[in-house]
Scaffold this active site. Sequence first.
Site, PDB file in Angstrom:
ATOM      1  N   ASP A 125       0.850  -1.186   0.000  1.00  0.00           N
ATOM      2  CA  ASP A 125       0.000   0.000   0.000  1.00  0.00           C
ATOM      3  C   ASP A 125       0.887   1.238   0.000  1.00  0.00           C
ATOM      4  O   ASP A 125       2.017   1.198   0.484  1.00  0.00           O
ATOM      5  CB  ASP A 125      -0.879   0.006   1.262  1.00  0.00           C
ATOM      6  CG  ASP A 125      -2.034  -0.970   1.150  1.00  0.00           C
ATOM      7  OD1 ASP A 125      -2.167  -1.630   0.109  1.00  0.00           O
ATOM      8  OD2 ASP A 125      -2.809  -1.065   2.132  1.00  0.00           O
ATOM      9  N   ASP A 160       0.396   3.807   1.775  1.00  0.00           N
ATOM     10  CA  ASP A 160       0.261   4.588   3.006  1.00  0.00           C
ATOM     11  C   ASP A 160       0.892   3.942   4.237  1.00  0.00           C
ATOM     12  O   ASP A 160       0.588   4.322   5.362  1.00  0.00           O
ATOM     13  CB  ASP A 160      -1.230   4.900   3.247  1.00  0.00           C
ATOM     14  CG  ASP A 160      -2.097   3.653   3.258  1.00  0.00           C
ATOM     15  OD1 ASP A 160      -1.566   2.530   3.374  1.00  0.00           O
ATOM     16  OD2 ASP A 160      -3.339   3.795   3.136  1.00  0.00           O
ATOM     17  N   TRP A 170     -13.410  -1.838  -2.271  1.00  0.00           N
ATOM     18  CA  TRP A 170     -12.609  -2.105  -1.091  1.00  0.00           C
ATOM     19  C   TRP A 170     -12.842  -3.517  -0.522  1.00  0.00           C
ATOM     20  O   TRP A 170     -13.967  -3.953  -0.385  1.00  0.00           O
ATOM     21  CB  TRP A 170     -12.944  -1.067   0.006  1.00  0.00           C
ATOM     22  CG  TRP A 170     -12.068  -1.204   1.213  1.00  0.00           C
ATOM     23  CD1 TRP A 170     -10.880  -0.587   1.443  1.00  0.00           C
ATOM     24  CD2 TRP A 170     -12.326  -2.034   2.350  1.00  0.00           C
ATOM     25  NE1 TRP A 170     -10.364  -0.982   2.650  1.00  0.00           N
ATOM     26  CE2 TRP A 170     -11.220  -1.870   3.228  1.00  0.00           C
ATOM     27  CE3 TRP A 170     -13.355  -2.907   2.701  1.00  0.00           C
ATOM     28  CZ2 TRP A 170     -11.130  -2.538   4.450  1.00  0.00           C
ATOM     29  CZ3 TRP A 170     -13.257  -3.579   3.918  1.00  0.00           C
ATOM     30  CH2 TRP A 170     -12.163  -3.381   4.763  1.00  0.00           C
ATOM     31  N   GLU A 229      -9.702  -8.735  -1.555  1.00  0.00           N
ATOM     32  CA  GLU A 229      -8.642  -9.199  -2.458  1.00  0.00           C
ATOM     33  C   GLU A 229      -7.457  -9.762  -1.669  1.00  0.00           C
ATOM     34  O   GLU A 229      -6.806 -10.711  -2.112  1.00  0.00           O
ATOM     35  CB  GLU A 229      -8.218  -8.071  -3.405  1.00  0.00           C
ATOM     36  CG  GLU A 229      -7.201  -7.046  -2.902  1.00  0.00           C
ATOM     37  CD  GLU A 229      -7.634  -6.238  -1.692  1.00  0.00           C
ATOM     38  OE1 GLU A 229      -8.848  -6.117  -1.458  1.00  0.00           O
ATOM     39  OE2 GLU A 229      -6.762  -5.745  -0.952  1.00  0.00           O
ATOM     40  N   ASP A 230      -7.226  -9.203  -0.482  1.00  0.00           N
ATOM     41  CA  ASP A 230      -6.125  -9.682   0.362  1.00  0.00           C
ATOM     42  C   ASP A 230      -6.446 -11.043   0.980  1.00  0.00           C
ATOM     43  O   ASP A 230      -5.599 -11.933   1.027  1.00  0.00           O
ATOM     44  CB  ASP A 230      -5.781  -8.638   1.432  1.00  0.00           C
ATOM     45  CG  ASP A 230      -7.008  -8.133   2.193  1.00  0.00           C
ATOM     46  OD1 ASP A 230      -8.152  -8.309   1.710  1.00  0.00           O
ATOM     47  OD2 ASP A 230      -6.827  -7.560   3.279  1.00  0.00           O
ATOM     48  N   MET A 251       0.556   3.669   9.501  1.00  0.00           N
ATOM     49  CA  MET A 251      -0.295   3.887   8.339  1.00  0.00           C
ATOM     50  C   MET A 251      -0.811   5.314   8.391  1.00  0.00           C
ATOM     51  O   MET A 251      -1.338   5.750   9.410  1.00  0.00           O
ATOM     52  CB  MET A 251      -1.461   2.902   8.308  1.00  0.00           C
ATOM     53  CG  MET A 251      -2.263   3.024   7.013  1.00  0.00           C
ATOM     54  SD  MET A 251      -3.591   1.820   6.850  1.00  0.00           S
ATOM     55  CE  MET A 251      -4.991   2.928   6.877  1.00  0.00           C
ATOM     56  N   HIS A 269      -6.491   8.011   6.901  1.00  0.00           N
ATOM     57  CA  HIS A 269      -7.242   8.499   5.742  1.00  0.00           C
ATOM     58  C   HIS A 269      -8.658   7.985   5.804  1.00  0.00           C
ATOM     59  O   HIS A 269      -8.954   7.028   6.515  1.00  0.00           O
ATOM     60  CB  HIS A 269      -6.575   8.020   4.441  1.00  0.00           C
ATOM     61  CG  HIS A 269      -6.526   6.524   4.308  1.00  0.00           C
ATOM     62  ND1 HIS A 269      -7.609   5.762   3.920  1.00  0.00           N
ATOM     63  CD2 HIS A 269      -5.538   5.634   4.560  1.00  0.00           C
ATOM     64  CE1 HIS A 269      -7.275   4.484   3.916  1.00  0.00           C
ATOM     65  NE2 HIS A 269      -6.025   4.373   4.311  1.00  0.00           N
ATOM     66  N   ARG A 301     -11.995   6.386   3.615  1.00  0.00           N
ATOM     67  CA  ARG A 301     -12.201   5.517   2.454  1.00  0.00           C
ATOM     68  C   ARG A 301     -12.308   6.395   1.208  1.00  0.00           C
ATOM     69  O   ARG A 301     -13.040   7.375   1.203  1.00  0.00           O
ATOM     70  CB  ARG A 301     -13.504   4.715   2.667  1.00  0.00           C
ATOM     71  CG  ARG A 301     -13.788   3.654   1.642  1.00  0.00           C
ATOM     72  CD  ARG A 301     -12.895   2.447   1.767  1.00  0.00           C
ATOM     73  NE  ARG A 301     -12.783   1.853   3.098  1.00  0.00           N
ATOM     74  CZ  ARG A 301     -13.657   1.021   3.638  1.00  0.00           C
ATOM     75  NH1 ARG A 301     -14.728   0.663   2.978  1.00  0.00           N
ATOM     76  NH2 ARG A 301     -13.456   0.522   4.839  1.00  0.00           N
TER      77      ARG A 301
HETATM   78  C1  UD2 Z   1      -6.682  -2.508   4.087  1.00  0.00           C
HETATM   79  C2  UD2 Z   1      -5.421  -3.285   3.734  1.00  0.00           C
HETATM   80  C3  UD2 Z   1      -5.128  -3.084   2.255  1.00  0.00           C
HETATM   81  C4  UD2 Z   1      -6.265  -3.585   1.401  1.00  0.00           C
HETATM   82  C5  UD2 Z   1      -7.562  -2.897   1.842  1.00  0.00           C
HETATM   83  C6  UD2 Z   1      -8.795  -3.519   1.230  1.00  0.00           C
HETATM   84  C7  UD2 Z   1      -3.880  -3.460   5.658  1.00  0.00           C
HETATM   85  C8  UD2 Z   1      -2.875  -2.769   6.496  1.00  0.00           C
HETATM   86  N1  UD2 Z   1      -4.340  -2.788   4.570  1.00  0.00           N
HETATM   87  O1  UD2 Z   1      -6.312  -1.136   3.969  1.00  0.00           O
HETATM   88  O2  UD2 Z   1      -3.939  -3.727   1.867  1.00  0.00           O
HETATM   89  O3  UD2 Z   1      -6.356  -4.992   1.477  1.00  0.00           O
HETATM   90  O4  UD2 Z   1      -7.766  -2.951   3.264  1.00  0.00           O
HETATM   91  O5  UD2 Z   1      -8.859  -3.360  -0.143  1.00  0.00           O
HETATM   92  O6  UD2 Z   1      -4.239  -4.588   5.942  1.00  0.00           O
HETATM   93  N2  UD2 Z   1      -5.540   3.106  -3.174  1.00  0.00           N
HETATM   94  C9  UD2 Z   1      -5.318   4.301  -3.877  1.00  0.00           C
HETATM   95  N3  UD2 Z   1      -6.371   5.077  -4.222  1.00  0.00           N
HETATM   96  C10 UD2 Z   1      -7.645   4.748  -3.914  1.00  0.00           C
HETATM   97  C11 UD2 Z   1      -7.881   3.564  -3.196  1.00  0.00           C
HETATM   98  C12 UD2 Z   1      -6.810   2.769  -2.828  1.00  0.00           C
HETATM   99  O7  UD2 Z   1      -4.161   4.643  -4.176  1.00  0.00           O
HETATM  100  O8  UD2 Z   1      -8.565   5.519  -4.266  1.00  0.00           O
HETATM  101  C13 UD2 Z   1      -4.402   2.202  -2.886  1.00  0.00           C
HETATM  102  C14 UD2 Z   1      -3.407   2.767  -1.897  1.00  0.00           C
HETATM  103  O9  UD2 Z   1      -2.135   2.234  -2.165  1.00  0.00           O
HETATM  104  C15 UD2 Z   1      -3.971   2.252  -0.609  1.00  0.00           C
HETATM  105  C16 UD2 Z   1      -4.385   0.828  -0.998  1.00  0.00           C
HETATM  106  O10 UD2 Z   1      -4.890   0.981  -2.320  1.00  0.00           O
HETATM  107  O11 UD2 Z   1      -3.029   2.275   0.445  1.00  0.00           O
HETATM  108  C17 UD2 Z   1      -5.418   0.164  -0.086  1.00  0.00           C
HETATM  109  O12 UD2 Z   1      -6.559   0.992   0.084  1.00  0.00           O
HETATM  110  P1  UD2 Z   1      -6.912   1.664   1.517  1.00  0.00           P
HETATM  111  O13 UD2 Z   1      -5.677   2.299   2.056  1.00  0.00           O
HETATM  112  O14 UD2 Z   1      -8.094   2.536   1.367  1.00  0.00           O
HETATM  113  O15 UD2 Z   1      -7.334   0.411   2.382  1.00  0.00           O
HETATM  114  P2  UD2 Z   1      -7.199   0.176   3.983  1.00  0.00           P
HETATM  115  O16 UD2 Z   1      -6.370   1.239   4.614  1.00  0.00           O
HETATM  116  O17 UD2 Z   1      -8.524  -0.058   4.539  1.00  0.00           O
HETATM  117 MN    MN Z   2      -4.799   2.503   3.964  1.00  0.00          MN
END
Ligand code: UD2
Ligand code: MN
Length: 284
Positions: free
Chosen positions: A135, A137, A197, A200-201, A227, A230, A232
């Site tokens: 990711d 972030d 969202w 996939e993981d 992290m 941010h 969604r």
């Molecule tokens: C969790 C997971 C992440 C992913 C996600 C579900 C951890 C620490 N993180 O993070 O790996 O599985 O859930 O999909 O377990 N991004 C963009 N632009 C966008 C949307 C996403 O650049 O508009 C990229 C960016 O690199 C981001 C990553 O996709 O860090 C994952 O998206 P997230 O940060 O919104 O997801 P998060 O923090 O819930």
């Molecule tokens: Mn994130």
Amino acid sequence: KEFVEYKNELLHKNVSECPEIPPDLGPLDIRLLYNTNLLTILSQNPNLRPGGRSRPQYCRALQKIAIIIPFRNRESHLRTWLYYMHPFLQQQQADYGVYVVEQIEDTMFNRGKLMNVGYSIASKDYDYSCFIFSDVDIIPMDGRNLYRCSKNPRHMANSVDKFNFKLPYNDIFGGIVAFTKEHFKKLNGFSNVFWGWGGEDDELFQRVVAVGLKVDRPDQTIARSKMISHKRDSGNESTGKSFALISKAHKRLHKDGLSSLNYIISITSHKLYTKVTVDIGNGE
Ligand code: UD2
Ligand code: MN
């Protein structure tokens, strides 16, 4: 110029291997509010080669590492990531390249498919042996947290501040994962069918299990990371379809992934990273 490069290559083949554990690594002072710009980052990393590449000068790295970052509309996070990670990776004597895979079009975000595109483009670029899917972030807080592949697929985001440096659930496989080329091919990469969202993981974890591999994790103290907080993103809402998909993960393993990847692409070599811009469609 070509001759100089050729000579450099020959010389580099003769230097001795880098140590397994690079010297002088320790805890880092990470402040995510730091606001930087690309010129500052450039001036602090004078030895980078075009496309965000680097390798140790005086020893030969044991692994060649591609870092793949899924991306859309997170410019400030990317700057923060580059600011911390270029010095971090060079300190670790990594032979690496950074690939930022940007989804254009405002269709639903598809993190898994972007990862697959990054893998396929990076593989054509250099003889990478290790792929780290991260990711944009998450920033590690300790230099001893080696960004490397190990014998098994590795989940590296197992100690994130957001989750109080614990695993929120046992099989979590999001954030940052590292695969050898051989392993990533064996499980046919990520699934391409997770739009929006989540899931996939977890599907990727199911694939690891299905092909009979185990997951490693680094020591939770050393793996501590931050992290950037941010909301969604719009265009990355949860569709509610993930759960049903994951329950059939093993059925799709061989037909959905690297083997079924289609996209339209352009590649630009920036000074701090290779930008891969893709139109991956909208799932229809
Ligand atoms: C969790 C997971 C992440 C992913 C996600 C579900 C951890 C620490 N993180 O993070 O790996 O599985 O859930 O999909 O377990 N991004 C963009 N632009 C966008 C949307 C996403 O650049 O508009 C990229 C960016 O690199 C981001 C990553 O996709 O860090 C994952 O998206 P997230 O940060 O919104 O997801 P998060 O923090 O819930
Ligand atoms: Mn994130």
